[in-house]
Design a protein around this motif. Structure first.
Motif, PDB file in Angstrom:
ATOM      1  N   VAL A 163      39.783  41.166  37.156  1.00  0.00           N
ATOM      2  CA  VAL A 163      40.975  41.756  37.797  1.00  0.00           C
ATOM      3  C   VAL A 163      42.142  40.589  38.251  1.00  0.00           C
ATOM      4  CG1 VAL A 163      41.541  43.246  39.713  1.00  0.00           C
ATOM      5  CG2 VAL A 163      39.706  44.094  38.504  1.00  0.00           C
ATOM      6  N   ASP A 164      43.214  40.905  38.241  1.00  0.00           N
ATOM      7  CA  ASP A 164      44.274  39.996  38.685  1.00  0.00           C
ATOM      8  C   ASP A 164      45.499  40.575  38.855  1.00  0.00           C
ATOM      9  OD1 ASP A 164      45.133  37.770  39.941  1.00  0.00           O
ATOM     10  OD2 ASP A 164      44.881  36.358  38.237  1.00  0.00           O
ATOM     11  N   GLY A 165      46.688  40.103  39.420  1.00  0.00           N
ATOM     12  CA  GLY A 165      47.930  40.638  39.611  1.00  0.00           C
ATOM     13  C   GLY A 165      48.772  39.633  39.179  1.00  0.00           C
ATOM     14  N   TYR A 212      38.025  56.604  33.593  1.00  0.00           N
ATOM     15  CA  TYR A 212      36.726  56.487  32.615  1.00  0.00           C
ATOM     16  C   TYR A 212      35.481  57.241  33.056  1.00  0.00           C
ATOM     17  CZ  TYR A 212      39.666  53.186  30.714  1.00  0.00           C
ATOM     18  OH  TYR A 212      40.905  52.553  30.115  1.00  0.00           O
ATOM     19  N   GLY A 213      35.411  57.994  34.355  1.00  0.00           N
ATOM     20  CA  GLY A 213      34.220  58.613  34.699  1.00  0.00           C
ATOM     21  C   GLY A 213      33.231  58.002  35.803  1.00  0.00           C
ATOM     22  N   LYS A 214      33.423  56.794  35.476  1.00  0.00           N
ATOM     23  CA  LYS A 214      32.522  55.799  36.264  1.00  0.00           C
ATOM     24  C   LYS A 214      32.852  54.313  36.576  1.00  0.00           C
ATOM     25  CE  LYS A 214      29.986  54.586  32.073  1.00  0.00           C
ATOM     26  NZ  LYS A 214      28.557  54.667  31.047  1.00  0.00           N
ATOM     27  N   PRO A 215      32.350  53.682  37.549  1.00  0.00           N
ATOM     28  CA  PRO A 215      32.911  52.368  37.856  1.00  0.00           C
ATOM     29  C   PRO A 215      32.427  51.485  37.137  1.00  0.00           C
ATOM     30  CG  PRO A 215      30.991  52.997  39.379  1.00  0.00           C
ATOM     31  CD  PRO A 215      31.258  54.290  38.628  1.00  0.00           C
ATOM     32  N   PRO A 216      33.107  50.152  36.907  1.00  0.00           N
ATOM     33  CA  PRO A 216      32.462  49.083  36.112  1.00  0.00           C
ATOM     34  C   PRO A 216      31.152  48.613  36.712  1.00  0.00           C
ATOM     35  CG  PRO A 216      34.027  48.277  37.345  1.00  0.00           C
ATOM     36  CD  PRO A 216      34.135  49.916  37.654  1.00  0.00           C
ATOM     37  N   ARG A 217      30.425  48.056  35.826  1.00  0.00           N
ATOM     38  CA  ARG A 217      29.005  47.412  36.195  1.00  0.00           C
ATOM     39  C   ARG A 217      29.179  46.044  37.289  1.00  0.00           C
ATOM     40  NH1 ARG A 217      25.800  43.233  35.666  1.00  0.00           N
ATOM     41  NH2 ARG A 217      26.908  42.477  33.860  1.00  0.00           N
ATOM     42  N   ALA A 218      30.336  45.184  36.720  1.00  0.00           N
ATOM     43  CA  ALA A 218      30.587  43.978  37.658  1.00  0.00           C
ATOM     44  C   ALA A 218      32.181  44.194  37.422  1.00  0.00           C
ATOM     45  CB  ALA A 218      30.044  42.911  36.724  1.00  0.00           C
ATOM     46  N   LEU A 219      32.557  43.345  38.536  1.00  0.00           N
ATOM     47  CA  LEU A 219      33.968  43.125  38.955  1.00  0.00           C
ATOM     48  C   LEU A 219      34.096  41.868  39.275  1.00  0.00           C
ATOM     49  CD1 LEU A 219      36.808  45.373  40.368  1.00  0.00           C
ATOM     50  CD2 LEU A 219      36.674  43.105  41.091  1.00  0.00           C
ATOM     51  N   THR A 220      35.155  41.022  38.513  1.00  0.00           N
ATOM     52  CA  THR A 220      35.501  39.717  39.019  1.00  0.00           C
ATOM     53  C   THR A 220      36.867  39.343  39.456  1.00  0.00           C
ATOM     54  OG1 THR A 220      33.763  38.792  37.606  1.00  0.00           O
ATOM     55  CG2 THR A 220      35.292  37.400  38.174  1.00  0.00           C
ATOM     56  N   ASP A 230      40.548  34.997  30.458  1.00  0.00           N
ATOM     57  CA  ASP A 230      40.519  36.441  30.087  1.00  0.00           C
ATOM     58  C   ASP A 230      41.819  37.340  30.666  1.00  0.00           C
ATOM     59  OD1 ASP A 230      39.829  39.566  30.012  1.00  0.00           O
ATOM     60  OD2 ASP A 230      37.941  38.490  29.304  1.00  0.00           O
ATOM     61  N   VAL A 231      41.794  37.353  31.980  1.00  0.00           N
ATOM     62  CA  VAL A 231      43.124  38.178  32.517  1.00  0.00           C
ATOM     63  C   VAL A 231      44.461  37.181  32.478  1.00  0.00           C
ATOM     64  CG1 VAL A 231      42.609  37.559  35.197  1.00  0.00           C
ATOM     65  CG2 VAL A 231      43.844  39.775  34.287  1.00  0.00           C
ATOM     66  N   GLU A 232      44.230  36.028  32.747  1.00  0.00           N
ATOM     67  CA  GLU A 232      45.565  35.183  33.005  1.00  0.00           C
ATOM     68  C   GLU A 232      46.363  35.115  31.599  1.00  0.00           C
ATOM     69  OE1 GLU A 232      44.691  31.778  35.231  1.00  0.00           O
ATOM     70  OE2 GLU A 232      44.053  32.898  37.083  1.00  0.00           O
ATOM     71  N   ALA A 233      45.371  35.119  30.534  1.00  0.00           N
ATOM     72  CA  ALA A 233      45.907  34.767  29.131  1.00  0.00           C
ATOM     73  C   ALA A 233      46.742  36.171  28.803  1.00  0.00           C
ATOM     74  CB  ALA A 233      44.659  34.699  28.088  1.00  0.00           C
ATOM     75  N   VAL A 234      46.336  37.141  29.253  1.00  0.00           N
ATOM     76  CA  VAL A 234      46.940  38.604  28.971  1.00  0.00           C
ATOM     77  C   VAL A 234      48.255  38.426  29.719  1.00  0.00           C
ATOM     78  CG1 VAL A 234      46.943  41.143  29.710  1.00  0.00           C
ATOM     79  CG2 VAL A 234      44.822  39.976  28.755  1.00  0.00           C
ATOM     80  N   PHE A 235      48.335  38.047  30.963  1.00  0.00           N
ATOM     81  CA  PHE A 235      49.797  38.143  31.830  1.00  0.00           C
ATOM     82  C   PHE A 235      50.570  37.115  30.910  1.00  0.00           C
ATOM     83  CE2 PHE A 235      47.353  39.028  35.771  1.00  0.00           C
ATOM     84  CZ  PHE A 235      47.507  40.463  35.447  1.00  0.00           C
TER      85      PHE A 235
END
Length: 514
Positions: free
Chosen positions: A142-144, A319-327, A469-474
């Motif tokens: 997760v990032d913003g 998605y009906g359930k939370p993720p197992r891990a969040l970074t 992962d996330v910063e490359a998306v932005f």
């Protein structure tokens, strides 16, 4: 000219018995085929049900949806340019089946029919991609990032300015009434004052002004006071109504744009000066896996800290359930967020403030500050801190502190018994009396647990992956897709637009992987 040159034949005027098929002109693994195949498998009845029927025929929403998503995949965001491509681009012709909706139809579908309904379609596509192994919904990063709103950069409203202007009217109302009192100073019968001078309700302000005007009627008053009273009658009630409207639109925010009231002024570096100018925008929060966007939300706050819970709740809803891990990075490390993730059984690899500084200091062998509150010795059994001189600092009480989101934190206070004459006092503290330290024990425990998880092998692996992962998306959205400013206005509409961007990003990655 050389006689041995052979020119290719131009068959422009050659008649053919059958026209060529558009299907022959579209390569097998072209992105337009990916868009067509995936969107044919998606349930869009929520959009179909918005059509009333009757009258002339309508373009099928699935066709319009395909056109929009492929247009965003090709960096076409203007409805007029999309309309143009439908008559000139072979791939658009193949995808649309040669239908030619005009730009009004495309724009109305994007800002109207898709509003509030696109997120479920996006979730369906993500689930489909997860089933095919492109990404996992168990581990998210997760990032913003901030994206500029389609709003005037110079027509803004500041919350503090509204409060200041309101207070100025209250102050001037009181001054006018004090002037009334001076006019009646030598008379026995004086008019009763207004119930209150708070400039909250336009009608109340208008009644107060009328009461002051009635009290001064027939009196020989100062010309400037008369001018101020005339100005107050004409402007103050409508100004208060305007301030009330602004405060309602801001909803607790510190600023907004007049041309897009849902947009908040935020510091952005995406300009030629790269100096963090204030611009109206939205805070995009994205959860990714394998550089695919698994979830997106838009926040109207500048800080990322207060967005994590709402973003995770939206993920669970989709998605009906939370993720197992969040970074996530240090912008999300707070007591409220750590508590929420723990209560929902989510492995939190979330940094806190000064995590990197701590690691850098340890790497360099830098000595800890012995007088800092964090480094004082604490006896858990007796609930006592000890200063560097060994003097006990006993608990003298606690208080509750509320965050911006309303979350309550318990802060304990500890005070030394006697700092007078201490040789280390100038290094320890500068307060006049005995030293007092404030400690949030729950946050300290949560930070210690977070540090342990961040430094274990799994935590190190997640921290390394988060960066690319996330910063490359932005980076892809802003640079490759050249999407740095919204086309639409209003939170509901820009949520649809960023959803189209997110789906276009995902489908483009699918086409590149094939």
């Amino acid at each position: 000219m050389k006689s041995n040159v052979v020119w290719k034949t131009n068959s422009q005027t050659q008649l053919s018995l059958l026209p060529p098929s558009y299907d022959d002109l579209v390569p097998e693994n072209h992105p337009v085929r990916i868009v067509n195949i995936i969107l044919d498998r998606i349930d869009i009845r929520s959009i179909e049900n918005t059509y009333k029927g009757g009258g002339t025929s309508s373009y099928h929403p699935r066709d319009l949806l395909k056109i929009l998503i492929y247009a965003y995949l090709r960096n076409l965001y203007s409805s007029r340019k999309i309309e143009q491509a439908l008559g000139e681009n072979v791939h658009f012709m193949w995808l649309s089946g040669c239908i030619r909706p005009d730009h009004n139809t495309i724009s109305n579908f994007r800002s109207g029919k898709l509003k509030g309904k696109f997120k479920k379609i996006f979730n369906q596509v993500v689930i489909l991609l997860a089933e095919q192994g492109y990404l996992s919904l168990k581990e998210i990063y997760v990032d913003g990032t901030k994206i500029e709103a389609n709003a005037n950069r110079y027509t803004f409203v500041w919350g503090k300015s509204v409060k200041t202007s309101r207070s100025r009217i209250e102050k001037q109302l009181k001054e006018l009434w004090r002037y009334v009192e001076t006019v009646y100073a030598e008379e026995e019968q004086r008019p009763n004052g207004p119930d209150n001078f708070e400039a909250i309700d336009p009608d109340q302000v208008s009644r107060t002004i009328d009461k002051i005007d009635q009290a001064l009627k027939g009196k020989d008053i100062d010309k400037k006071v008369k001018q101020k009273l005339d100005y107050a009658k004409k402007n103050w009630p409508k100004n208060i109504a305007k301030y009330n409207r602004y405060e309602q639109q801001m909803g607790g925010r510190n600023s907004m744009s007049k041309t897009d009231p849902d947009a908040t002024f935020m510091r952005m570096k995406e300009d030629h000066m790269l100096n963090g100018q204030l611009k109206p925008g939205y805070n995009l929060q994205a959860a990714t896996n394998n550089q695919f966007i698994a979830n997106y939300t838009l926040a109207q706050t500048t800080a990322d800290t207060t967005t994590l819970i709402d973003h995770t709740e939206d993920f669970i809803k989709g998605y009906g359930k939370p993720p197992r891990a969040l970074t996530a990075d240090a912008g999300y490390g707070s007591e409220e967020n750590y508590t929420y993730l723990h209560e929902n059984d989510i492995d939190a690899f979330v940094k806190y403030n000064y995590f990197h500084k701590e690691q850098l200091d340890e790497k360099r062998g830098k000595q800890k500050r012995p007088f800092a509150a964090d480094n004082l010795f604490y006896n858990n059994e007796t609930d006592t801190y000890y200063c560097p001189m060994g003097q006990p600092m006993e608990n003298i009480g606690s208080y509750l502190k509320k965050t911006a989101t309303g979350y309550e934190q318990k802060i304990n206070r500890y005070q030394a018994k006697n700092c007078a004459g201490c040789q280390l006092r100038s290094l320890c503290h500068r307060s006049k009396g005995n030293r007092i330290v404030e400690r949030n024990h729950k946050l300290a425990r949560l930070k210690a647990k977070a540090k342990q998880k961040l430094l274990d092998p799994e935590g190190i692996a997640h921290r390394k992956q988060r960066c690319w992962d996330v910063e490359a998306v932005f980076g892809n959205i802003k640079q490759n897709m050249n999407f740095k400013r919204f086309m639409l206005r209003g939170l509901d509409k820009v949520e649809t637009e960023i959803g189209l961007i997110a789906m276009a990003h995902n489908l483009k990655k699918v086409s590149l992987a094939m």
